[in-house]
Design an enzyme around this catalytic site. Structure first.
Site, PDB file in Angstrom:
ATOM      1  N   THR A   1       0.888  -1.164   0.000  1.00 19.12           N
ATOM      2  CA  THR A   1       0.000   0.000   0.000  1.00 19.12           C
ATOM      3  C   THR A   1       0.919   1.204   0.000  1.00 19.12           C
ATOM      4  O   THR A   1       2.078   1.078   0.382  1.00 19.12           O
ATOM      5  CB  THR A   1      -0.864  -0.007   1.285  1.00 19.12           C
TER       6      THR A   1
ATOM      7  N   ARG B   1     -13.564  -7.544  -2.986  1.00 17.70           N
ATOM      8  CA  ARG B   1     -13.118  -7.267  -1.614  1.00 17.70           C
ATOM      9  C   ARG B   1     -12.604  -5.820  -1.504  1.00 17.70           C
ATOM     10  O   ARG B   1     -11.832  -5.356  -2.322  1.00 17.70           O
ATOM     11  CB  ARG B   1     -12.017  -8.249  -1.242  1.00 17.70           C
TER      12      ARG B   1
ATOM     13  N   GLY C   1     -10.596  -3.125   1.043  1.00 15.07           N
ATOM     14  CA  GLY C   1      -9.722  -3.094   2.212  1.00 15.07           C
ATOM     15  C   GLY C   1      -9.971  -1.887   3.099  1.00 15.07           C
ATOM     16  O   GLY C   1     -11.008  -1.214   3.000  1.00 15.07           O
ATOM     17  N   ASP C   2      -9.010  -1.629   3.956  1.00 11.48           N
ATOM     18  CA  ASP C   2      -9.135  -0.537   4.919  1.00 11.48           C
ATOM     19  C   ASP C   2      -8.788   0.822   4.346  1.00 11.48           C
ATOM     20  O   ASP C   2      -9.248   1.851   4.855  1.00 11.48           O
ATOM     21  CB  ASP C   2      -8.195  -0.792   6.102  1.00 11.48           C
TER      22      ASP C   2
ATOM     23  N   THR D   1      -0.897   0.379   6.742  1.00 10.84           N
ATOM     24  CA  THR D   1      -0.620  -0.689   5.786  1.00 10.84           C
ATOM     25  C   THR D   1      -0.563  -2.018   6.537  1.00 10.84           C
ATOM     26  O   THR D   1      -0.042  -2.075   7.648  1.00 10.84           O
ATOM     27  CB  THR D   1       0.699  -0.463   5.016  1.00 10.84           C
ATOM     28  N   GLY D   2      -1.121  -3.040   5.931  1.00 13.08           N
ATOM     29  CA  GLY D   2      -1.160  -4.354   6.578  1.00 13.08           C
ATOM     30  C   GLY D   2      -2.488  -5.026   6.277  1.00 13.08           C
ATOM     31  O   GLY D   2      -3.201  -4.601   5.367  1.00 13.08           O
TER      32      GLY D   2
ATOM     33  N   GLY E   1      -5.833  -5.430   5.961  1.00  6.65           N
ATOM     34  CA  GLY E   1      -6.873  -4.427   6.062  1.00  6.65           C
ATOM     35  C   GLY E   1      -8.085  -4.822   6.882  1.00  6.65           C
ATOM     36  O   GLY E   1      -8.712  -3.979   7.533  1.00  6.65           O
TER      37      GLY E   1
HETATM   38  N1  ASP Z   1      -4.079  -2.541   3.827  1.00 10.41           N
HETATM   39  C1  ASP Z   1      -4.130  -3.028   2.480  1.00 10.41           C
HETATM   40  C2  ASP Z   1      -5.417  -3.756   2.275  1.00 10.41           C
HETATM   41  O1  ASP Z   1      -5.784  -4.567   3.112  1.00 10.41           O
HETATM   42  C3  ASP Z   1      -3.005  -3.919   2.115  1.00 10.41           C
HETATM   43  C4  ASP Z   1      -1.670  -3.567   2.678  1.00 10.41           C
HETATM   44  O2  ASP Z   1      -1.451  -2.470   3.128  1.00 10.41           O
HETATM   45  O3  ASP Z   1      -0.775  -4.409   2.652  1.00 10.41           O
HETATM   46  O4  ASP Z   1      -6.047  -3.546   1.271  1.00 10.41           O
END
Ligand code: ASP
Length: 320
Positions: free
Chosen positions: A180, A208, A210-211, A231-232, A234
């Site tokens: 991200t 889908r 995400g966050d 980031t991570g 979501g």
């Molecule tokens: N947060 C992002 C999502 O879940 C992905 C990421 O940041 O790795 O869409």
């Protein structure tokens, strides 16, 4: 991190994960850091010319959306149908105005569509075809979706499919899944802003979301408190309302930016085994960038006007 003495500040991330050294050649790592520097410079140019925090985070994210190294815009992850569905958001801490798009397939730079929504002030979040059509109507550049596809993302999709068949999905490398980009800024007038853009994760179910485009989850800004971009995984950021929770811990709980951000990223998420990172800035321009994975593409401007970029532990200082 230390107290800021220049009246504006800026930080960015380009996603967190395992980021094993062998994932890229030394030249590629070097070039990825170079792209982070370019992104910081773009935002810094806005801030040092007296521009707004919103313009600065937009300029920073735009550079990373156009870079092959980050999972946003060009080089975004592919979903289970081998398609791209892009999410982005931008928020102005002064007015709490926000704009976001999700599931977009043709908008070359999703952050620009999010920004148009912020400026128009009618809708906060547009999805899929609605988002693509809005961008077209606004005269923003739209592309065939194969523009976003790179050999690395195709290989990652194949690898994730193999993991799925073999039942080793959980063991797959973070770098094959996530990524991200995001930026947070404080401008010369003390206003805060945040922006985030992503392709989500490789092999995500079609449809889908995400966050990142969810205000309060992956993106949040409020003057006087903080601006955050995450980031991570979501799904956990949505459940924990991560970005807003950092702000709430600060404004209701009296925690500092660092305490609040660390509590989530290094505390709750780590305990849950959730790979996570965030960049955040407070009302004074203090920056923090915690992550609980092995690496996170990140960078920020130092109080002395120098800047750093990093992928793992080592910080690379440079002149803006
Ligand atoms: N947060 C992002 C999502 O879940 C992905 C990421 O940041 O790795 O869409």
């Amino acid at each position: 991190m230390t107290e800021h003495h220049i009246p504006y500040s800026l930080a960015l991330h380009g996603g967190c994960g395992v980021m094993a050294p062998e994932d890229m050649t030394p030249t590629e790592w070097e070039e990825a850091r170079e792209h982070l520097k370019q992104a910081l410079r773009a935002g810094w140019h806005v801030l040092s010319s007296g521009g707004t925090a919103v313009d600065a985070v937009q300029a920073t994210v735009l550079v990373m959306e156009n870079s092959i190294y980050f999972n946003a815009g060009y080089g975004a992850a592919l979903n289970s149908d081998a398609e791209h569905e892009l999410d982005a958001a931008i928020m102005d801490g002064e007015t709490l105005a926000a704009g976001a798009v999700c599931g977009a397939r043709h908008i070359r730079n999703p952050v620009l569509a999010a920004r148009r929504l912020l400026d128009l002030g009618e809708s906060v979040l547009l999805t899929a075809e609605g988002a693509d059509n809005f961008a077209k109507q606004q005269g923003l550049e739209c592309v065939e979706s194969d523009y976003f596809t790179t050999p690395r993302r195709l290989a990652a999709l194949e690898s994730m499919r193999r993991h799925q068949q073999a039942g080793t999905y959980k063991a797959a490398r973070e770098s094959e899944k996530h990524g991200t980009v995001g930026a947070v800024a404080r401008d010369i007038n003390g206003h805060l802003a945040a922006a985030t853009s992503t392709g989500g994760y490789t092999n995500k179910p079609a449809g889908r979301i995400g966050d990142s485009p969810i205000i309060g989850a992956g993106t949040y800004a409020r003057d006087g408190v903080c601006a955050v971009s995450g980031t991570g995984q979501g799904e956990f950021f949505i459940r924990h309302v991560m970005a807003y929770d950092i702000a709430a811990r600060m404004s209701y709980g009296g925690e500092t930016l660092e305490q609040a951000a660390n509590k989530l990223v290094l505390g709750e998420f780590k305990q849950l085994g959730v790979g996570a990172g965030a960049i955040a800035i407070d009302a004074h321009g203090n920056v923090c960038a915690p992550y609980n994975t092995l690496g996170m593409f990140r960078g920020w401007v130092l109080p002395n006007g120098m800047a750093v970029v990093a992928t793992h532990d080592e910080l690379f200082e440079f002149v803006l």
